[in-house]
Design a protein around this motif. Structure first.
Motif, PDB file in Angstrom:
ATOM      1  N   MET A 105       0.852  -1.198   0.000  1.00 47.07           N
ATOM      2  CA  MET A 105       0.000   0.000   0.000  1.00 47.07           C
ATOM      3  C   MET A 105       0.886   1.246   0.000  1.00 47.07           C
ATOM      4  O   MET A 105       1.818   1.350   0.788  1.00 47.07           O
ATOM      5  CB  MET A 105      -0.916  -0.020   1.223  1.00 47.07           C
ATOM      6  N   LEU A 106       0.574   2.170  -0.882  1.00 42.86           N
ATOM      7  CA  LEU A 106       1.393   3.365  -1.029  1.00 42.86           C
ATOM      8  C   LEU A 106       1.182   4.325   0.138  1.00 42.86           C
ATOM      9  O   LEU A 106       0.054   4.728   0.422  1.00 42.86           O
ATOM     10  CB  LEU A 106       1.039   4.071  -2.336  1.00 42.86           C
ATOM     11  N   PRO A 107       2.245   4.715   0.833  1.00 41.95           N
ATOM     12  CA  PRO A 107       2.092   5.620   1.978  1.00 41.95           C
ATOM     13  C   PRO A 107       1.959   7.084   1.548  1.00 41.95           C
ATOM     14  O   PRO A 107       2.572   7.523   0.578  1.00 41.95           O
ATOM     15  CB  PRO A 107       3.378   5.396   2.772  1.00 41.95           C
ATOM     16  N   ILE A 108       1.170   7.826   2.310  1.00 42.32           N
ATOM     17  CA  ILE A 108       1.026   9.266   2.124  1.00 42.32           C
ATOM     18  C   ILE A 108       1.425   9.937   3.432  1.00 42.32           C
ATOM     19  O   ILE A 108       1.040   9.487   4.521  1.00 42.32           O
ATOM     20  CB  ILE A 108      -0.416   9.653   1.749  1.00 42.32           C
ATOM     21  N   ALA A 152       6.352   7.213  -2.424  1.00 46.45           N
ATOM     22  CA  ALA A 152       5.396   7.758  -1.463  1.00 46.45           C
ATOM     23  C   ALA A 152       4.904   9.104  -1.978  1.00 46.45           C
ATOM     24  O   ALA A 152       5.489   9.695  -2.889  1.00 46.45           O
ATOM     25  CB  ALA A 152       6.034   7.909  -0.081  1.00 46.45           C
ATOM     26  N   ILE A 153       3.807   9.585  -1.383  1.00 48.25           N
ATOM     27  CA  ILE A 153       3.264  10.906  -1.692  1.00 48.25           C
ATOM     28  C   ILE A 153       3.436  11.778  -0.451  1.00 48.25           C
ATOM     29  O   ILE A 153       3.158  11.347   0.670  1.00 48.25           O
ATOM     30  CB  ILE A 153       1.782  10.827  -2.075  1.00 48.25           C
ATOM     31  N   PHE A 154       3.885  13.013  -0.663  1.00 47.10           N
ATOM     32  CA  PHE A 154       4.116  13.936   0.442  1.00 47.10           C
ATOM     33  C   PHE A 154       3.345  15.230   0.204  1.00 47.10           C
ATOM     34  O   PHE A 154       3.544  15.892  -0.823  1.00 47.10           O
ATOM     35  CB  PHE A 154       5.602  14.260   0.577  1.00 47.10           C
ATOM     36  N   ASN A 197     -10.653  11.033   2.239  1.00 46.89           N
ATOM     37  CA  ASN A 197     -11.828  10.987   1.356  1.00 46.89           C
ATOM     38  C   ASN A 197     -11.410  10.751  -0.090  1.00 46.89           C
ATOM     39  O   ASN A 197     -12.076  10.001  -0.822  1.00 46.89           O
ATOM     40  CB  ASN A 197     -12.618  12.291   1.463  1.00 46.89           C
ATOM     41  N   SER A 198     -10.307  11.375  -0.498  1.00 55.23           N
ATOM     42  CA  SER A 198      -9.830  11.208  -1.874  1.00 55.23           C
ATOM     43  C   SER A 198      -9.358   9.775  -2.134  1.00 55.23           C
ATOM     44  O   SER A 198      -9.545   9.246  -3.228  1.00 55.23           O
ATOM     45  CB  SER A 198      -8.696  12.193  -2.162  1.00 55.23           C
ATOM     46  N   ILE A 199      -8.752   9.158  -1.125  1.00 53.19           N
ATOM     47  CA  ILE A 199      -8.347   7.757  -1.256  1.00 53.19           C
ATOM     48  C   ILE A 199      -9.569   6.883  -1.508  1.00 53.19           C
ATOM     49  O   ILE A 199      -9.558   5.997  -2.380  1.00 53.19           O
ATOM     50  CB  ILE A 199      -7.600   7.292   0.008  1.00 53.19           C
ATOM     51  N   ALA A 250      -8.103   4.122  -4.244  1.00 48.74           N
ATOM     52  CA  ALA A 250      -6.652   4.044  -4.390  1.00 48.74           C
ATOM     53  C   ALA A 250      -6.044   3.132  -3.326  1.00 48.74           C
ATOM     54  O   ALA A 250      -6.488   3.116  -2.177  1.00 48.74           O
ATOM     55  CB  ALA A 250      -6.042   5.443  -4.270  1.00 48.74           C
ATOM     56  N   ASN A 251      -5.046   2.377  -3.733  1.00 44.99           N
ATOM     57  CA  ASN A 251      -4.335   1.494  -2.812  1.00 44.99           C
ATOM     58  C   ASN A 251      -3.292   2.320  -2.049  1.00 44.99           C
ATOM     59  O   ASN A 251      -2.092   2.172  -2.224  1.00 44.99           O
ATOM     60  CB  ASN A 251      -3.668   0.353  -3.582  1.00 44.99           C
ATOM     61  N   MET A 252      -3.785   3.214  -1.206  1.00 44.51           N
ATOM     62  CA  MET A 252      -2.950   4.164  -0.474  1.00 44.51           C
ATOM     63  C   MET A 252      -3.464   4.285   0.950  1.00 44.51           C
ATOM     64  O   MET A 252      -4.604   3.909   1.250  1.00 44.51           O
ATOM     65  CB  MET A 252      -2.996   5.554  -1.131  1.00 44.51           C
ATOM     66  N   GLU A 253      -2.618   4.809   1.820  1.00 43.57           N
ATOM     67  CA  GLU A 253      -3.049   5.124   3.178  1.00 43.57           C
ATOM     68  C   GLU A 253      -2.296   6.343   3.680  1.00 43.57           C
ATOM     69  O   GLU A 253      -1.125   6.543   3.350  1.00 43.57           O
ATOM     70  CB  GLU A 253      -2.826   3.947   4.128  1.00 43.57           C
ATOM     71  N   LEU A 254      -2.998   7.159   4.478  1.00 47.03           N
ATOM     72  CA  LEU A 254      -2.352   8.288   5.125  1.00 47.03           C
ATOM     73  C   LEU A 254      -1.557   7.732   6.294  1.00 47.03           C
ATOM     74  O   LEU A 254      -2.101   7.415   7.345  1.00 47.03           O
ATOM     75  CB  LEU A 254      -3.389   9.307   5.600  1.00 47.03           C
TER      76      LEU A 254
END
Length: 249
Positions: free
Chosen positions: A1-4, A54-56, A23-25, A30-34
């Motif tokens: 899972m892609l980290p944010i 990762a997304i920053f 909410n956007s995830i 999206a296979n992401m998590e904050l």
């Protein structure tokens, strides 16, 4: 899972942006998590332990330092090779500085435009990042990536001959390609999961059958185009013969 990761020192804004991101995830499936929402750059780097991607979301000003987010982005670019950086800031005058420092952010969101605009921008950025990483994942199947210390390397999968482990070096794998030999930390199980086209011919070997030259089924010896060889386990020998026969047909 892609980290944010979110860096924002205003408590109310940090709470709002966290909500927008989550909410956007969901909206983008999206296979992401904050992974973290923090007010401190130290906490950001303590939590962000050398991910490859990762997304920053970074506030530019932290603790009265107008370029704290900019400095964090420079470090992120060095430590996270596939980082996607989005600034959320009041400092529109610093957008050119990001270009001068070669940070190349995905987006530069101005707080002055209000929460509705910020929410829309965050949603669009997560959708764009998801598309970028999906395309990279498809492309990366043709690229073998590995890391030695803090440095990242990649070679064409076509050049990979074999990857193996040795009992004298637990926790280390050795890569033999057409042009080099390298050793780095890792496990064959994790590599096999990432690169399913590599064939597990033995408990200690992953091989690229595209570079196989011949196979001696009696001795169970696989020979490659560079002259290197490896043993094939009895259990895997029959599976290998089937693969090679299918390729010949």
């Amino acid at each position: 899972m892609l980290p944010i990761y979110l860096l924002e020192d205003d408590d109310v804004q940090r709470k709002n942006y966290s909500k927008f991101i989550n909410n956007s995830i969901m909206i983008n499936d999206a296979n992401m998590e904050l992974k973290l929402a923090t007010a401190k750059t130290e906490a950001l780097f303590d939590s962000c332990v050398a991910p490859e991607k990762a997304i920053f979301f970074l506030d530019m000003e932290i603790d009265n330092n107008n370029i704290a987010g900019l400095e964090a982005a420079e470090r992120i670019k060095k430590e996270v090779p596939l980082a996607q950086i989005i600034f959320i800031t009041t400092h529109d005058e610093l957008s050119l500085v990001t270009l001068e420092r070669r940070i190349a952010p995905m987006d530069y969101i101005l707080k002055s435009k209000g929460n509705d605009s910020i929410k829309k921008s965050i949603n669009n950025d997560i959708a764009l990042a998801q598309n970028y990483f999906d395309r990279f994942a498809r492309h990366s199947q043709n690229i073998f990536n590995y890391r030695i210390g803090s440095r990242f390397f990649n070679i064409l999968m076509d050049d990979v001959i074999m990857i193996f482990t040795e009992k004298i070096a637990p926790g280390q794998v050795t890569l033999i390609s057409k042009h080099q030999r390298s050793s780095f930390s890792g496990s064959l199980n994790s590599i096999e999961n990432i690169y399913p086209d590599l064939f597990r011919c033995d408990r200690s070997y992953l091989v690229n059958l595209d570079n196989a030259k011949s196979y001696d089924g009696k001795e169970r010896i696989l020979t490659f185009t560079d002259g290197s060889t490896c043993k094939v386990s009895f259990r895997k020998g029959r599976e290998l013969l089937g693969i090679l026969e299918d390729r010949d047909n």
